[in-house]
Design a protein around this motif. Structure first.
Motif, PDB file in Angstrom:
ATOM      1  N   GLU A   9      49.217  -7.660  85.479  1.00 27.63           N
ATOM      2  CA  GLU A   9      48.569  -8.974  85.396  1.00 27.63           C
ATOM      3  C   GLU A   9      48.362  -9.662  86.738  1.00 27.63           C
ATOM      4  O   GLU A   9      49.090  -9.441  87.699  1.00 27.63           O
ATOM      5  N   ASP A  10      47.362 -10.557  86.726  1.00 28.41           N
ATOM      6  CA  ASP A  10      47.190 -11.609  87.729  1.00 28.41           C
ATOM      7  C   ASP A  10      47.132 -11.071  89.158  1.00 28.41           C
ATOM      8  O   ASP A  10      48.022 -11.306  89.986  1.00 28.41           O
ATOM      9  N   LEU A  11      46.058 -10.369  89.454  1.00 27.61           N
ATOM     10  CA  LEU A  11      45.844  -9.827  90.791  1.00 27.61           C
ATOM     11  C   LEU A  11      45.714 -10.962  91.804  1.00 27.61           C
ATOM     12  O   LEU A  11      44.849 -11.826  91.680  1.00 27.61           O
ATOM     13  N   CYS A  12      46.602 -10.956  92.801  1.00 24.92           N
ATOM     14  CA  CYS A  12      46.586 -11.969  93.863  1.00 24.92           C
ATOM     15  C   CYS A  12      46.694 -11.275  95.218  1.00 24.92           C
ATOM     16  O   CYS A  12      47.380 -10.256  95.357  1.00 24.92           O
ATOM     17  N   PHE A  13      46.049 -11.846  96.219  1.00 28.16           N
ATOM     18  CA  PHE A  13      46.071 -11.306  97.580  1.00 28.16           C
ATOM     19  C   PHE A  13      46.761 -12.295  98.508  1.00 28.16           C
ATOM     20  O   PHE A  13      46.384 -13.475  98.561  1.00 28.16           O
ATOM     21  N   LEU A  14      47.772 -11.803  99.250  1.00 31.42           N
ATOM     22  CA  LEU A  14      48.559 -12.641 100.147  1.00 31.42           C
ATOM     23  C   LEU A  14      48.175 -12.380 101.597  1.00 31.42           C
ATOM     24  O   LEU A  14      48.122 -11.230 102.042  1.00 31.42           O
ATOM     25  N   LYS A  15      47.957 -13.456 102.325  1.00 28.42           N
ATOM     26  CA  LYS A  15      47.627 -13.343 103.742  1.00 28.42           C
ATOM     27  C   LYS A  15      48.877 -13.020 104.556  1.00 28.42           C
ATOM     28  O   LYS A  15      50.002 -13.285 104.123  1.00 28.42           O
ATOM     29  N   GLU A  16      48.672 -12.468 105.722  1.00 29.00           N
ATOM     30  CA  GLU A  16      49.789 -12.234 106.631  1.00 29.00           C
ATOM     31  C   GLU A  16      50.417 -13.575 106.998  1.00 29.00           C
ATOM     32  O   GLU A  16      49.726 -14.513 107.391  1.00 29.00           O
ATOM     33  N   GLY A  17      51.717 -13.681 106.816  1.00 28.23           N
ATOM     34  CA  GLY A  17      52.401 -14.941 107.082  1.00 28.23           C
ATOM     35  C   GLY A  17      52.503 -15.840 105.865  1.00 28.23           C
ATOM     36  O   GLY A  17      53.129 -16.900 105.922  1.00 28.23           O
ATOM     37  N   GLY A  18      51.888 -15.431 104.746  1.00 25.09           N
ATOM     38  CA  GLY A  18      52.002 -16.203 103.512  1.00 25.09           C
ATOM     39  C   GLY A  18      50.753 -16.979 103.163  1.00 25.09           C
ATOM     40  O   GLY A  18      49.886 -17.230 104.002  1.00 25.09           O
ATOM     41  N   GLY A  19      50.673 -17.367 101.915  1.00 25.43           N
ATOM     42  CA  GLY A  19      49.508 -18.086 101.413  1.00 25.43           C
ATOM     43  C   GLY A  19      48.534 -17.143 100.727  1.00 25.43           C
ATOM     44  O   GLY A  19      48.391 -15.982 101.125  1.00 25.43           O
ATOM     45  N   ASP A  20      47.881 -17.634  99.697  1.00 23.88           N
ATOM     46  CA  ASP A  20      46.901 -16.828  98.975  1.00 23.88           C
ATOM     47  C   ASP A  20      45.582 -16.778  99.733  1.00 23.88           C
ATOM     48  O   ASP A  20      45.101 -17.813 100.212  1.00 23.88           O
ATOM     49  N   TYR A  21      45.002 -15.595  99.802  1.00 20.55           N
ATOM     50  CA  TYR A  21      43.585 -15.529 100.164  1.00 20.55           C
ATOM     51  C   TYR A  21      42.750 -15.603  98.891  1.00 20.55           C
ATOM     52  O   TYR A  21      41.738 -16.293  98.834  1.00 20.55           O
ATOM     53  N   LEU A  22      43.210 -14.888  97.866  1.00 20.19           N
ATOM     54  CA  LEU A  22      42.553 -14.920  96.561  1.00 20.19           C
ATOM     55  C   LEU A  22      43.640 -14.897  95.492  1.00 20.19           C
ATOM     56  O   LEU A  22      44.608 -14.156  95.617  1.00 20.19           O
TER      57      LEU A  22
END
Length: 350
Positions: free
Chosen positions: A114-127
């Motif tokens: 479930e719930d595909l999420c992309f994490l940026k380097e250093g934290g935080g969602d990109y998508l």
């Protein structure tokens, strides 16, 4: 920045490529699937296994640990006590994501993690995606969003410039959206070019001054859910019969999207909507019919033709008694024809 709906097809593939190139990891929530779907579910996990970086398991509804994880990564991915798999972003892992799904909403239990999420380097969602809540978004600016929307047909983001209804509808048409929410535009009528948003399946309108529905609305042949909230509505046109795929119709009068001093809710007797057209019986796929706070005083017998109707809710209307023909509608699970909210609610038992 939120999306109106999740990109699909070629747009989904382009968004995955974009997220892979701007992120360090992607995260999927993992459950133990039922046997009936285990083959497909485990096939996805096996394909992604070479790119697995780590798994974090939160047990026993440990909300404190969920909050800690969410704060640590500054991400929408973590909101329940589950197992979370972190995968390395690469062209190869991105190709698997594109092969296994056609849109973000495909990533849902029990057929998929479930719930595909992309994490940026250093934290935080990109998508991010929270599929059960139909929530999708990207961490980009207004200008970046405009540039991406020009480049990727099918990526439909909620821009500030969409306060202009013409711009909103132009983008909805261009990106062939299947979902649209219209509110805050002070409309008395919908523009006729609503008919050009041809892929719409879900349309929700919250405009207190909307009084008349255009014929173009009923040319949206793929529409499955139509919700209208307004202060008063002239009528339900007979041409609603053209919406052959409609599964849910929701109309609520006495609604205000911008209550201000002096705003007065009309009495039910003053509401213009006073009948349901017999053509409603031609909506063969209709499952839910909700029409609230109107001067409707009787139901058309053509409702009996709706063999899939499960919910009939006409509360706060002016119907004095339940029509006898409803007894023949054995499939009804819930009916409310009360003149007052939450009164005389009947759960159908046959």
């Amino acid at each position: 920045m939120r999306m109106y709906t999740d990109p699909r097809g070629e747009a989904y593939k382009q968004v995955i490529d974009l997220a892979i190139s701007n992120s360090e990891y992607f995260v999927l929530k993992v459950k133990i699937p039922d046997e009936v779907v285990k083959c497909n579910y485990t096939k996805v996990l096996e394909a992604l296994k070479p790119y697995l970086v780590k798994s974090i398991v939160i047990q026993d509804d440990n909300i404190a640990e969920v909050k800690l994880l969410s704060n640590t990564y500054r991400s929408n991915a973590f909101y329940t006590a589950e197992s979370y798999n972190f995968y390395r972003c690469s062209n190869e892992s991105g190709n698997i994501l594109k092969q296994m799904a056609n849109r973000l909403s495909d990533w849902i239990y029990p057929t998929m993690p479930e719930d595909l999420c992309f994490l940026k380097e250093g934290g935080g969602d990109y998508l991010y995606s929270i599929v059960h809540e139909h929530m999708y978004g990207m961490d980009i600016t207004e200008e970046e969003a405009k540039e991406l929307m020009n480049r990727i047909t099918g990526l439909f983001l909620e821009l500030e410039s969409h306060q202009d209804l013409d711009r909103l509808l132009d983008d909805a048409i261009k990106h062939r959206t299947d979902k649209l929410y219209i509110s805050g535009h002070r409309l008395t009528e919908l523009p006729e070019n609503i008919r050009d948003v041809t892929e719409l399946r879900i349309l929700e309108i919250f405009e207190q001054d909307l009084y008349r529905l255009p014929e173009g609305l009923f040319e949206l042949s793929k529409l499955e859910c139509l919700k209208i909230m307004t202060a008063d509505l002239e009528s339900i046109p007979a041409t609603i019969a053209k919406l052959k795929n409609l599964r849910e119709l929701f109309i609520q009068c006495a609604s205000s999207d911008r209550p201000a001093p002096g705003f007065r809710v009309k009495s039910k007797e003053e509401i213009s909507l006073d009948h349901i057209p017999p053509e409603i019986g031609e909506l063969e796929q209709l499952e839910q019919l909700t029409i609230q706070y109107t001067s409707i005083h009787e139901l058309p017998i053509e409702l009996e033709k709706l063999k899939h109707l499960r919910i009939l809710n006409l509360e706060m209307g002016m119907i004095n008694q339940r029509p006898d023909f409803l007894k023949n509608m054995k499939q009804l699970e819930y009916i409310n024809v009360s003149q007052n909210s939450l009164l005389n609610t009947i759960k159908m038992e046959w």
